[in-house]
Design a protein around this motif. Sequence first.
Motif, short mmCIF file in Angstrom:
data_model
loop_
_atom_site.label_atom_id
_atom_site.label_comp_id
_atom_site.label_asym_id
_atom_site.label_seq_id
_atom_site.Cartn_x
_atom_site.Cartn_y
_atom_site.Cartn_z
N GLU A 114 -92.52 -18.98 -2.15
CA GLU A 114 -92.53 -18.16 -3.37
C GLU A 114 -92.53 -16.65 -3.12
O GLU A 114 -92.11 -15.90 -4.00
N ASN A 115 -92.94 -16.20 -1.97
CA ASN A 115 -92.94 -14.76 -1.68
C ASN A 115 -91.65 -14.29 -1.00
O ASN A 115 -91.48 -13.10 -0.76
N SER A 116 -90.75 -15.24 -0.70
CA SER A 116 -89.51 -14.84 -0.04
C SER A 116 -88.25 -15.30 -0.78
O SER A 116 -87.18 -14.72 -0.59
N ILE A 117 -88.36 -16.33 -1.60
CA ILE A 117 -87.23 -16.83 -2.37
C ILE A 117 -87.63 -16.86 -3.84
O ILE A 117 -88.68 -17.40 -4.18
N GLN A 118 -86.80 -16.30 -4.68
CA GLN A 118 -87.07 -16.34 -6.12
C GLN A 118 -86.71 -17.75 -6.62
O GLN A 118 -85.59 -18.22 -6.42
N ILE A 119 -87.68 -18.40 -7.24
CA ILE A 119 -87.47 -19.74 -7.80
C ILE A 119 -87.55 -19.63 -9.32
O ILE A 119 -88.50 -19.07 -9.86
#
Length: 130
Positions: A114-119
């Motif tokens: 969650e801190n590196s890929i926008q979901i």
Amino acid sequence: MRFYLKDNGMRIRLNYGELDISGDENDGYRPFQLMVASIAGCSSSVFRKILDKQRIKIDDLIVTADVERNPDEANQIEKISLHFTVKGYHLDPEKMHKNLALTRKNCSMIRSVENSIQIEETIDLIELSK
């Protein structure tokens, strides 16, 4: 987990079979496909468990994943949009949206990235009639 070198990638032997991984789609699953599948699979499994615990019966659940990658940054995955299509009877839209938010909090794969890929998650409810 133990991975073995093969001609054009890696292989892992698991209890239910072998999985070939390769940058070439002709020789195995591409790593980004496995990452997206892990996120979609985890999210849909958690969502289904939540529905089961609430005794919400559904006829079908389909998850579509759209992926945005950055070719300037080693094709890094920047965004995954998960679209849930739920088919069933007497589906409460407000409750289903709350369950989707709860799913996000309890999916270990989403929490891991969650801190590196926008979901992003969206949901479409299809009310079936008898």
